[in-house]
Design an enzyme around this catalytic site. Structure first.
Site, PDB file in Angstrom:
ATOM      1  N   ASP A 266     -13.000  53.141  28.641  1.00 38.75           N
ATOM      2  CA  ASP A 266     -12.927  53.152  27.180  1.00 38.75           C
ATOM      3  C   ASP A 266     -14.134  53.954  26.691  1.00 38.75           C
ATOM      4  OD1 ASP A 266     -12.143  52.529  24.638  1.00 38.75           O
ATOM      5  OD2 ASP A 266     -12.620  50.399  24.757  1.00 38.75           O
TER       6      ASP A 266
ATOM      7  N   GLU B 102     -15.076  59.208  24.619  1.00 38.84           N
ATOM      8  CA  GLU B 102     -14.945  60.426  23.780  1.00 38.84           C
ATOM      9  C   GLU B 102     -16.176  61.320  23.854  1.00 38.84           C
ATOM     10  OE1 GLU B 102     -14.394  57.291  22.678  1.00 38.84           O
ATOM     11  OE2 GLU B 102     -12.233  57.373  22.966  1.00 38.84           O
TER      12      GLU B 102
ATOM     13  N   ASP C 113      -7.235  52.115  19.395  1.00 34.78           N
ATOM     14  CA  ASP C 113      -7.344  50.887  18.611  1.00 34.78           C
ATOM     15  C   ASP C 113      -6.426  50.906  17.397  1.00 34.78           C
ATOM     16  OD1 ASP C 113      -9.153  50.280  20.520  1.00 34.78           O
ATOM     17  OD2 ASP C 113     -10.908  50.668  19.286  1.00 34.78           O
TER      18      ASP C 113
END
Lengths: 540, 967
Positions: free
Chosen positions: B530, B533, B623
């Site tokens: 997760d 980015e 999300d």
């Protein structure tokens, strides 16, 4: 999986399965063919269909009710029975049959193809029996403790019953006393009322009343604001410690920073936090605001204002009258009362009243002035007596309630076994926090490294959700504590306390399964039923 | 102990989701991004000038150098604006007809980032040896293709590249003259300020203004909110217009929350005001309809018309904005604006959707066949809070007989969010917990994020710091420090080769040479990446400052969109890599064999991704919110991801944020059951919503949906095999199935599953009782459950299916054979020996076929021929229907795997669309079988179809056989 690979399984594999494989003993008589030979048939247990006898346990689901495949996984939602000879028979779901895993419930290994699972019933049965024994022992010890709880409840019952009788007598006595004093006060008042009314017209007294009302209003307002400020502070504190810097919400960040500067707290999430700054901020905090001379401090306002407001203005008025009015107002007659024993007081008072009225008739003595003070004292005595009566009645009521709760299935249990634990506080240290549950009262979260305690909720009820009924053991395995301190951006904290039989009252684990909703497990002897009572259930 | 009354806290919880909202101000719009602003201004100037606009870029004809044996040439390119600056053009035609166009500044002050392709492509593409370039005065061209119908033309002045097919323009680069490669310059290059009234001087000094604009807009630094990007390299953006003059629909460029057919961003009637942005970002509570960038970026755009499909792959790693407009219904204009990097564009000539996927797969690879369990149901929550919590959740699933394969742990398992390090207060026995889960054939997936807590007590950080493999701040010295879950954190620089072996070593379950490694895990644990980015809480746009420095001195701005892929790649490589995948990094093979022997297929889930990430695992749509809008757009996003070559995708079932009502949750489970990646997940603030917690009838409906997914795992696995081989997505939108049917081009709420013939339309609205499904062909479709037959038409027909809460709108296309396993099990590995059911859905002519692929689902032995691949076919001839099974695997049919499942039967054959009761049903050898016929219509009619159920044909799934049904 390995057993599958090791076996060279012939194809098709289940052709010769016993027709009663997986059938529970109670249904064994239904698994017989109708007719004979290759044409024999069998009816699905729900009667919906007649199939070939050979189709029973052939690993293909023919019946809608799944009854033709008691020994395979072919029919969904059906059950498989393993005999577990040497141990206790068990029923498992058909989804567990022939899945390559040896079910612990089927120690005879009959849930899998022959050769996959070993028959471990001898060992399993032994372990089971040992475990049963251990459990029985535990429950035996626990139930002994439990019986002391029950004894306690019975003692408590006797104590309460006695106390209730005592209190009833006390209440009766006090009621009479109140009656008598009310009589005196009313008589005294009728004497002084007119005079007092006149005095009350004094501008000073009127102004005093206004000041009193104003002060009282201010105090109320002030208190309201203090509470509000406290609540806001709490909200901002939890915002400060709980906000998620991920979201980079500038409005939240500003609120946190604003609060920190107002409350002189260091910034909590600064990446390059300067420790000096934090210390400086601490130093600031010690500086107190300077007060104007003569002004009250905050603590004075809190402590002394209430006392000031309790002042009896009528007494003050009379006091004032004595100070500035005609001297010699103090009469020996009225002071005498303080020296007289209570028992004589009524006699004295009627005597005095007689004398006083006599004097007045004769135009001697300043009865008018002192009548007000007298009436005031009589009123005070009445009020004291009424208060005592109320206390006695409250205690009586509480004792009755406690007596009712004692054996209430929704209260301390049908045998009163929980009464002993009322208010008992149990703790569990989990590292960062210590959790405390005061049974039937309130639960708390206490940080071990300092900081404020949070209420996790007050006792609300026994097991509400599971459908268990009061009086059943299951009902007493859960307690709810709800409406604790509110979480920032979340619900009010709450606790589900899950209890099992154990020889100690103790908390075992604490888990926050959902945010601000805690599950705490623990043990208590109160749940250890005597061994005989549960015997029936265990054997099944 | 008088009880206080129960307060309204329950009500509060129910009301809470209303507070959700995106903070749009945290992310840039085009007008807040200097180079995007410049790019759009350039486009506006071009539009104003209309026909007088001419691109300043031209090829010097004298410089054209054609490769002696290969279909490639290079040439010098000049800009009329800056004649002294040199550019080089490099054009190649690959063996499969893909055209690669590259342009870079040469001998400039600095070097543009040119490594994006080396990370994204699986290998250097092979250049065609058979194609010849023909040079003329005005340009250079090449003609190729089997029918010699493809022509690529490079015009010299101005520079323009056009791909034709059959004489029709397919793709044009720089047709609108928006090509602009900002060359590196010195800061003092600023034009001399013109004195007032001296108009002549202005024209002379700022001769580039007509093109570049008067202002040096955000050339040397740029401030957004409280962050300033120092831009030490100055302006270096790249603008390129790409036009599809004969394609009215474009798809792809994931990841955006929008329709599959991309709506316009400029021009009249534009849906969005901003261009589509590709800049991997952790967008909190993202919008359900927006051109904003999200967690991943794949710069691949498909353009489609009834005549052909083409695609553009722009392999750029920096922030990129893409404007889309349609000057007519039949054409599409796009404008690509990137912040840095060379021009490196692939033109994929198609001409069918399948060929475009094959062409793209040859560039970036396909999604390899995942472990079979990874296609089953995943249960996640932020967070299962303890080892006992995990055990209890597993126990509850089993008590309710609800199947599940994977339990997930989010960040709270890690002590102080130091990933790998278990919080022993709540996870005292992690290995035993994992073994308890694995005992039922299940797996655990544990999160490992890329940010490392900066503390000497964390061996991972400590070692990374010692090795000097952490991302550096703009100074190029020391370690960049930002804020994330653990507080002060640093990030591993996966561009640094020194980080690879180190990172791989962490996953070893046995410590080697005393080095710290994750000994408290098992060889079966999957990994969840997760925040890659990367998400940086206190960084600009919640990510890293662009002037941070990576290995080789490249700025973060140059590599941003690749960052997440590299993190995953390294982990994926560790867990086991097939011999075919380790072309780039040979350390992986060794590492894989250290964990298990033989190596097993790894599972890694990523949030961030780039072109090529499909080689390393699954992704999810991040999300999302528990709203109907998000459920709906999630379907489209997963479809778009498939078009981007990354088919192993799904969205969080139930929505990450909020508390979905039971009706929404049920519908979302259907969406999940028909997504390649099927995981339920929930935010820490939400109520628990595991299926076993629901009341009836919802619990049973969800159990049925999960059982449906499990029964169809063979279909999904077979579809994954196909995508691994061809790159064709698993979920196939209408336009792919019927590329000539214009009415289907914008349909993105129904889709086909692989080549199976299953057509599903999940309900994504509240209170719905039926759905309308579009059928684009003159063919029969059957309701999967009721066998109701519907007839489509070649002009397109809509049919209505009942879709009450317990009903899944699922059709089977006539002519399909669906292989399922109907036995209920707790987890998919426990189904390995279960028999198959074949659903034969006859087409209007009475035939059907379908394939079934099987292997061990776990190791790489399938690459060595350990597999089973069968084709089932049904054919009607003269009142006899023959159903046959034949081998279509190009391997030894007696391979060990096939033998190990030889006992697995076909237990039932369901023949749908049989209009009359058969007279006999026999196995090949003439043995009469048991069967049951339910009367109904034949496959060429509408209504309740006739169904024949053949009981236990006594045939193995791995052998050749035939059934003969006589009418």
């Amino acid at each position: 999986m390995v057993p599958w690979l090791l076996l060279a399984i012939p194809f098709p594999v289940l052709a010769a399965l016993d027709k009663t494989h997986g059938v529970p003993p109670a249904l064994a008589s239904k698994y017989v063919p109708q007719g004979s030979g290759s044409r024999s048939t069998w009816k699905c247990l729900d009667g919906s269909k007649e199939i070939a006898w050979s189709a029973v346990n052939d690993d293909y689901c023919d019946c809608l009710d799944g009854s033709d495949e008691p020994g395979t996984s072919a029919c969904p939602n059906s059950l498989f029975y393993c005999r577990n000879e040497g141990h206790i028979g068990a029923t498992i779901l058909s989804s567990r049959v022939n899945d390559g895993l040896c079910e612990p419930e089927c120690c005879d290994g009959s849930d899998e193809l022959p050769g996959v699972c070993q028959n471990t019933c001898a060992e399993v049965g032994e372990v089971y029996r040992r475990k049963q024994n251990a459990e029985r022992k535990l429950r035996k010890t626990g139930s002994k403790i439990r019986s002391t709880y029950i004894a306690f409840a019975h003692k408590e019952q006797k104590r309460l019953e006695a106390r209730i009788i005592e209190l009833a007598q006390e209440v009766a006595t006090r009621e009479k006393e109140v009656e008598r004093l009310r009589d005196i006060a009313e008589r005294a008042e009728s004497l002084s009322a007119a005079d007092l009314e006149r005095k009350k017209e004094s501008p000073l007294y009127q102004s005093l009343l206004t000041h009193h009302t104003a002060l009282k209003s201010l105090q109320k307002e002030h208190k309201k604001h203090l509470e509000r400020e406290k609540a806001l502070g709490d909200i901002l504190d939890s915002l400060r410690t709980g906000y998620n810097p991920n979201y980079q919400d500038m409005a939240v960040l500003e609120a946190v920073r604003g609060w920190e500067s107002l409350a002189r707290l260091p910034h909590i999430n600064d990446v390059q936090k300067d420790d000096n700054e934090a210390e400086e901020a601490q130093a600031h905090e010690t500086e107190e605001e300077e007060l104007e001379e003569g002004m009250w401090s905050a603590s004075q306002i809190e402590n002394e204002l209430a006392r000031l407001l309790k002042a009896d203005h009528v007494s003050l008025l009379l006091e004032h009258d004595r100070l500035v009015g005609p001297s010699g107002a103090q009469s020996v007659l009225f002071d005498v009362t303080s020296y007289l024993p209570d028992a004589l007081l009524p006699h004295y008072e009627s005597l005095r009243d007689m004398i006083m009225s006599g004097l007045q008739v004769l135009g001697v003595g300043h009865g008018v002035v002192d009548n007000s003070a007298e009436s005031n004292r009589a009123r005070q005595a009445l009020s004291d007596a009424e208060h005592s009566l109320k206390l006695a009645r409250d205690e009586q009521k509480e004792a009755k309630e406690n007596l009712d709760d004692l054996f209430d299935p929704e209260g301390f249990g049908p045998e009163g076994e929980w009464k002993k634990l009322d208010g008992l506080c149990l703790e569990k240290d989990t590292g960062d926090y210590t959790y405390e549950v005061c049974l039937f009262d309130e639960a708390y979260q206490k940080p071990n490294k300092g900081g404020s305690n949070f209420s996790l909720g007050k006792f609300t009820s026994w097991n509400k959700r599971s459908g268990a009924k009061p009086g059943e053991l299951e009902f007493y395995t859960k307690q709810s504590y709800t409406n604790g301190a509110k979480c920032w951006n979340g619900p009010h904290r709450s606790v589900e306390l899950v209890l099992t039989c154990g020889i100690e009252n103790a908390l075992l684990t604490v888990a926050e399964l959902e945010k601000c909703e805690y599950q705490i497990t623990g043990t208590t002897p109160a749940l250890c039923l005597p061994v005989e009572e549960q015997k029936g259930k265990d054997e099944l | 102990m008088r009880s206080p009354t129960f307060s309204g806290s329950l009500l509060l919880v129910l009301l809470f989701p209303g507070a959700l909202a995106l903070k749009t101000a945290d992310w840039k719009t085009c007008s807040q991004s200097g180079f995007c602003r410049r790019g759009r201004a350039l486009s506006a100037r071009a539009q104003e000038s209309a026909s007088s606009w001419k691109s300043p870029y031209s090829v010097d004809p004298a410089s054209v150098a054609v490769g002696s044996t290969q279909a490639s040439f290079t040439a010098a390119v000049k800009s009329a604006l800056y004649p002294a600056v040199k550019f080089e053009l490099d054009v190649r035609v690959h063996e499969d007809g893909v055209v690669r166009v590259r342009m870079d500044e040469v001998d400039g002050l600095r070097k543009r980032y040119d490594e994006a392709a080396s990370w994204s492509l699986i290998e250097e593409p092979r250049i065609s040896q058979n194609i010849q370039w023909t040079v003329s005065k005005a340009g250079i061209k090449a003609v190729y293709g089997a029918k010699k119908d493809i022509e690529v033309v490079v015009e010299f002045n101005p520079l323009k590249v056009t791909l034709f097919r059959g004489g029709i323009e397919q793709v044009i680069l720089n047709g609108r003259g928006l090509l602009h490669m900002e060359h590196f310059r010195k800061k003092e290059d600023k034009p001399v300020e013109a004195t007032e009234g001296d108009a002549q001087a202005v024209l002379q000094v700022n001769s580039a203004a007509w093109f570049e604009g008067e202002e040096q807009d955000a050339w040397w630094d740029e401030t957004f909110s409280s962050w300033t990007d120092t831009k030490p390299k100055g302006p270096e953006s790249l603008s390129l217009d790409i036009t599809f003059p004969n394609h009215g629909h474009v798809y792809g460029i994931p990841q955006h929350a929008t329709s599959l057919a991309l709506p316009s961003t400029t021009g009249p009637g534009a849906t969005f005001t901003d261009p589509y942005r590709l800049y991997n970002a952790d967008v909190f509570e993202y919008l359900a309809s927006s051109s904003m960038s999200l967690y991943g970026s794949i710069p691949l755009m498909h353009a489609h018309s009834a005549d052909s499909t083409v695609a553009i792959f722009d392999v750029v790693a920096s922030e990129t904005w893409i404007d889309v407009s349609h000057s007519s219904d039949k054409s599409t204009e796009t404008h690509w604006i990137s912040e840095s990097g060379i021009l490196d564009v692939f033109i994929l000539p198609g001409p069918t959707p399948e060929e475009v996927f094959a062409q793209y797969a040859r560039l970036t690879g396909t999604a390899p066949l995942p472990a079979e369990w990874a296609l089953a149901y995943h249960q996640c929550r932020w967070n299962y809070v303890s080892t006992d919590d995990v055990r209890t959740v597993q126990k509850r699933f089993d008590e309710e007989d609800i199947p599940v394969d994977v339990f997930w742990l989010d960040i709270e398992y890690a002590e102080d969010h130091k990933y790998f390090i278990w919080d022993k207060k709540t996870f005292p026995d992690p290995v035993e917990m994992t073994q308890d889960v694995e005992a039922i054939g299940r797996k655990m997936v544990v999160i490992i994020d890329p940010h490392l807590k900066r503390t000497s007590s964390y061996p991972v950080y400590q070692k990374a710091s010692e090795l000097g493999v952490l991302v550096k701040p703009k100074s190029g010295e020391g370690e960049y420090e930002g804020w994330c879950w653990p507080g002060s954190s640093s990030w591993i620089d996966f561009f640094h080769p020194g980080s690879w072996d180190f990172w791989i070593s962490l996953f070893k379950t046995k410590s080697i040479d005393g080095q710290w490694s994750w000994t408290e895990s098992t060889n079966s644990v999957g990994i969840w990446n997760d925040m890659n980015e990367p998400s940086v809480f206190n960084g600009p746009e919640i990510t890293m400052p662009k002037d941070n420095v990576h290995y080789g001195g490249w700025e973060h701005r140059d590599v941003h969109n690749i960052n997440g892929m590299l993190f995953v790649r390294t982990e994926h490589d560790y867990f086991g890599t097939s011999p075919h995948e380790c072309i780039q990094t040979n350390h992986t093979f060794q590492a894989a064999s250290l964990r298990t022997d033989p190596p097993r297929r790894p599972f890694v889930l990523t949030r961030s991704f780039y072109a090529g990430s499909q080689r390393f695992g699954a992704m999810w749509t991040g999300d999302n919110l528990g709203t109907w809008e998000h459920m709906e757009v999630g379907v489209k996003m997963v479809l778009a991801n498939g078009l981007g070559g990354m088919p192993f995708a799904g969205s969080d079932v139930g929505g990450f944020f909020g508390n979905p009502e039971p009706e929404m949750l049920v519908r979302w489970y259907v969406v999940g059951a028909f997504s390649p990646f099927f995981r339920a997940h929930a935010h820490i603030d939400t109520k628990r919503r595991e299926p076993f917690l629901l009341d009836e009838p919802y619990k049973s409906i969800i159990r049925d949906i999960l059982r449906l997914r499990y029964s169809m795992l063979p279909v999904w696995y077979t579809a994954f095999r196909e995508t691994a081989a061809t790159g064709v997505p698993i979920l196939r939108p209408q336009y792919m199935m019927f590329p000539k049917d214009k009415d289907g081009f914008t349909i993105d709420d129904q889709f086909y599953v692989g080549s199976s013939g299953l057509l599903v339309k999940p309900v994504t609205q509240k209170g719905v009782n039926d759905v309308s499904i579009y059928l684009a062909e003159d063919q029969v479709y059957y309701n999967y459950f009721t066998h109701q037959a519907y007839r489509g038409s070649s002009k397109g027909t809509r049919v209505t299916l009942s879709a009450q809460l317990h009903e899944v709108p699922l059709l089977v296309r006539g002519g399909s054979i669906i292989s399922t396993r109907e036995r209920h099990r707790r987890s998919s590995p426990l189904m390995k020996h279960d028999p198959f059911t074949l659903r034969v859905a006859l087409d209007k002519a009475g035939s059907a076929h379908g394939d079934l692929y099987l292997d061990d689902g776990d190791t790489f032995s399938h690459l060595e021929g350990q597999l089973v691949h069968r084709e089932f076919a049904a054919k009607t001839e003269k009142k006899v229907i023959r159903i046959t099974s034949k081998d279509i695997a190009n391997v030894d049919p007696k391979n060990a795997y096939a033998q190990s499942i030889a006992h697995v039967r076909v237990e039932k054959v369901v023949l749908v669309g049989l209009g009359a009761k058969p007279t006999s049903v026999q196995a090949d050898g003439g043995k009469e079988l048991e069967w049951d016929y339910t009367p109904g219509v034949a496959s060429d009619k509408q209504g309740q179809a006739g169904v024949l159920v053949v009981k236990d044909p006594s045939v193995s799934v791995v052998s050749d056989w035939a059934l003969v049904i006589k009418l």
